[in-house]
Enzyme design. Structure first.
Site, PDB file in Angstrom:
ATOM      1  N   GLY A 247     -20.221 -12.990  28.757  1.00 63.39           N
ATOM      2  CA  GLY A 247     -21.367 -12.300  29.392  1.00 63.39           C
ATOM      3  C   GLY A 247     -22.532 -13.144  29.380  1.00 63.39           C
ATOM      4  O   GLY A 247     -22.732 -13.958  28.366  1.00 63.39           O
TER       5      GLY A 247
ATOM      6  N   GLN B 167     -31.406 -15.394  29.709  1.00 57.15           N
ATOM      7  CA  GLN B 167     -30.948 -16.095  28.730  1.00 57.15           C
ATOM      8  C   GLN B 167     -31.066 -17.477  29.293  1.00 57.15           C
ATOM      9  O   GLN B 167     -30.910 -18.627  28.602  1.00 57.15           O
ATOM     10  CB  GLN B 167     -29.588 -15.770  28.496  1.00 57.15           C
ATOM     11  CG  GLN B 167     -29.479 -14.733  27.558  1.00 57.15           C
ATOM     12  CD  GLN B 167     -27.989 -14.369  27.293  1.00 57.15           C
ATOM     13  OE1 GLN B 167     -27.167 -13.693  27.987  1.00 57.15           O
ATOM     14  NE2 GLN B 167     -27.483 -14.636  26.047  1.00 57.15           N
TER      15      GLN B 167
ATOM     16  N   CYS C 212     -23.975 -13.172  20.510  1.00 58.42           N
ATOM     17  CA  CYS C 212     -24.872 -13.409  21.694  1.00 58.42           C
ATOM     18  C   CYS C 212     -24.924 -15.022  21.793  1.00 58.42           C
ATOM     19  O   CYS C 212     -25.434 -15.617  20.850  1.00 58.42           O
ATOM     20  CB  CYS C 212     -26.272 -12.540  21.635  1.00 58.42           C
ATOM     21  SG  CYS C 212     -27.291 -12.913  22.968  1.00 58.42           S
ATOM     22  N   LEU C 213     -24.906 -15.306  23.040  1.00 63.26           N
ATOM     23  CA  LEU C 213     -24.872 -17.108  23.279  1.00 63.26           C
ATOM     24  C   LEU C 213     -26.439 -17.384  22.920  1.00 63.26           C
ATOM     25  O   LEU C 213     -26.455 -18.604  22.706  1.00 63.26           O
ATOM     26  CB  LEU C 213     -24.542 -17.309  24.600  1.00 63.26           C
ATOM     27  CG  LEU C 213     -23.201 -17.075  24.931  1.00 63.26           C
ATOM     28  CD1 LEU C 213     -22.739 -17.364  26.745  1.00 63.26           C
ATOM     29  CD2 LEU C 213     -22.083 -17.791  24.017  1.00 63.26           C
TER      30      LEU C 213
ATOM     31  N   HIS D  16     -24.589  -4.702  26.814  1.00 67.11           N
ATOM     32  CA  HIS D  16     -25.282  -5.741  26.070  1.00 67.11           C
ATOM     33  C   HIS D  16     -26.018  -6.639  27.119  1.00 67.11           C
ATOM     34  O   HIS D  16     -27.312  -6.868  26.839  1.00 67.11           O
ATOM     35  CB  HIS D  16     -24.199  -6.771  25.295  1.00 67.11           C
ATOM     36  CG  HIS D  16     -24.746  -7.893  24.579  1.00 67.11           C
ATOM     37  ND1 HIS D  16     -24.429  -8.239  23.292  1.00 67.11           N
ATOM     38  CD2 HIS D  16     -25.266  -8.961  25.150  1.00 67.11           C
ATOM     39  CE1 HIS D  16     -24.976  -9.258  23.094  1.00 67.11           C
ATOM     40  NE2 HIS D  16     -25.495  -9.895  24.211  1.00 67.11           N
ATOM     41  N   GLU D  17     -25.302  -6.962  28.269  1.00 62.51           N
ATOM     42  CA  GLU D  17     -26.022  -7.616  29.231  1.00 62.51           C
ATOM     43  C   GLU D  17     -27.265  -6.904  29.673  1.00 62.51           C
ATOM     44  O   GLU D  17     -28.322  -7.376  30.142  1.00 62.51           O
ATOM     45  CB  GLU D  17     -25.020  -8.070  30.477  1.00 62.51           C
ATOM     46  CG  GLU D  17     -23.976  -9.235  29.848  1.00 62.51           C
ATOM     47  CD  GLU D  17     -24.354 -10.247  28.946  1.00 62.51           C
ATOM     48  OE1 GLU D  17     -25.428 -10.691  28.814  1.00 62.51           O
ATOM     49  OE2 GLU D  17     -23.572 -10.324  27.798  1.00 62.51           O
TER      50      GLU D  17
ATOM     51  N   HIS E 157     -30.194  -7.344  27.818  1.00 60.76           N
ATOM     52  CA  HIS E 157     -31.070  -8.673  28.011  1.00 60.76           C
ATOM     53  C   HIS E 157     -32.076  -8.338  29.184  1.00 60.76           C
ATOM     54  O   HIS E 157     -33.274  -9.057  29.210  1.00 60.76           O
ATOM     55  CB  HIS E 157     -30.260  -9.735  28.336  1.00 60.76           C
ATOM     56  CG  HIS E 157     -29.376 -10.477  27.150  1.00 60.76           C
ATOM     57  ND1 HIS E 157     -30.179 -11.170  26.235  1.00 60.76           N
ATOM     58  CD2 HIS E 157     -28.092 -10.468  26.741  1.00 60.76           C
ATOM     59  CE1 HIS E 157     -29.275 -11.530  25.276  1.00 60.76           C
ATOM     60  NE2 HIS E 157     -28.254 -11.203  25.496  1.00 60.76           N
TER      61      HIS E 157
END
Ligand code: NI
Length: 187
Positions: free
Chosen positions: A50, A55, A108-109, A150-151, A154
């Site tokens: 995701g 991000q 997380c990226l 999670h997304e 963000h």
């Protein structure tokens, strides 16, 4: 200001964009599509499941995800716990949560080398627009439900750092400090 999607890249904590709440997209345009396509590409390159617009430095309410089928996750389960392809969510709203929150280790990226347990309800319903501005509703379970939440976080400027258990926070203390140091050196 027009966005050159080709120039987008994944930003790391403590980049300010990650803490900036996203604004609704009035109407998805050709540019929105280019951004979403580029985000899907970046997500695959980074082997993530995701990616949310903050991000990549954009404060717009958009995220992409592609949760692969696995031992426990399937697009055919009811509710689905994986996707059969990449999906785009524009202006998402979480409309219901089901079940007692469960812990699961998330990464997380934007937080390389950090993994921590986060408690989240196991089933969630999301309403959003797709890239063609068509509304859809998705009730999801398992890894897909987790990824959606999670997304969605963000888009509010919320990171797993804010939600992880105290044990995980302690475990990741050094990694967080290292990222903060790297961030201040870049300035
Ligand atoms: Ni993330």
């Amino acid at each position: 200001m027009p966005v050159n999607a080709a120039n987008l890249s994944i930003l790391h904590y403590p980049e300010k964009a990650l803490r900036t709440p996203a604004k609704a997209i009035p109407k998805a345009s050709a540019e929105t599509r280019q951004i979403a396509e580029r985000m899907i590409e970046l997500m695959y390159e980074a082997e993530g499941i995701g990616l949310a617009a903050p991000q990549v430095g954009l404060s717009i309410a958009l995220f992409v995800l592609d949760v692969p089928k696995g031992d426990k996750n399937s697009p055919e389960s009811d509710p689905p716990s994986a996707t059969s392809d990449a999906m785009v969510f524009i202006n998402p709203k979480l409309t219901s949560f089901e079940g007692a929150p469960e812990p699961y280790e998330e990464g997380c990226l934007s937080l390389p080398d950090i993994r921590g347990d986060v408690l989240r309800p196991p089933i969630v319903t999301v309403q959003a627009l797709d890239i063609d501005n068509k509304p859809f509703t998705l009730r999801a379970s398992g890894l897909l439900a987790r990824c959606i939440q999670h997304e969605f976080d963000h888009l509010q400027g919320v990171l797993i750092l804010d939600k992880m258990t105290q044990m995980s926070r302690l475990k990741n203390r050094t990694a967080v400090r290292d990222l903060e140091r790297e961030g201040s050196q870049k300035k």
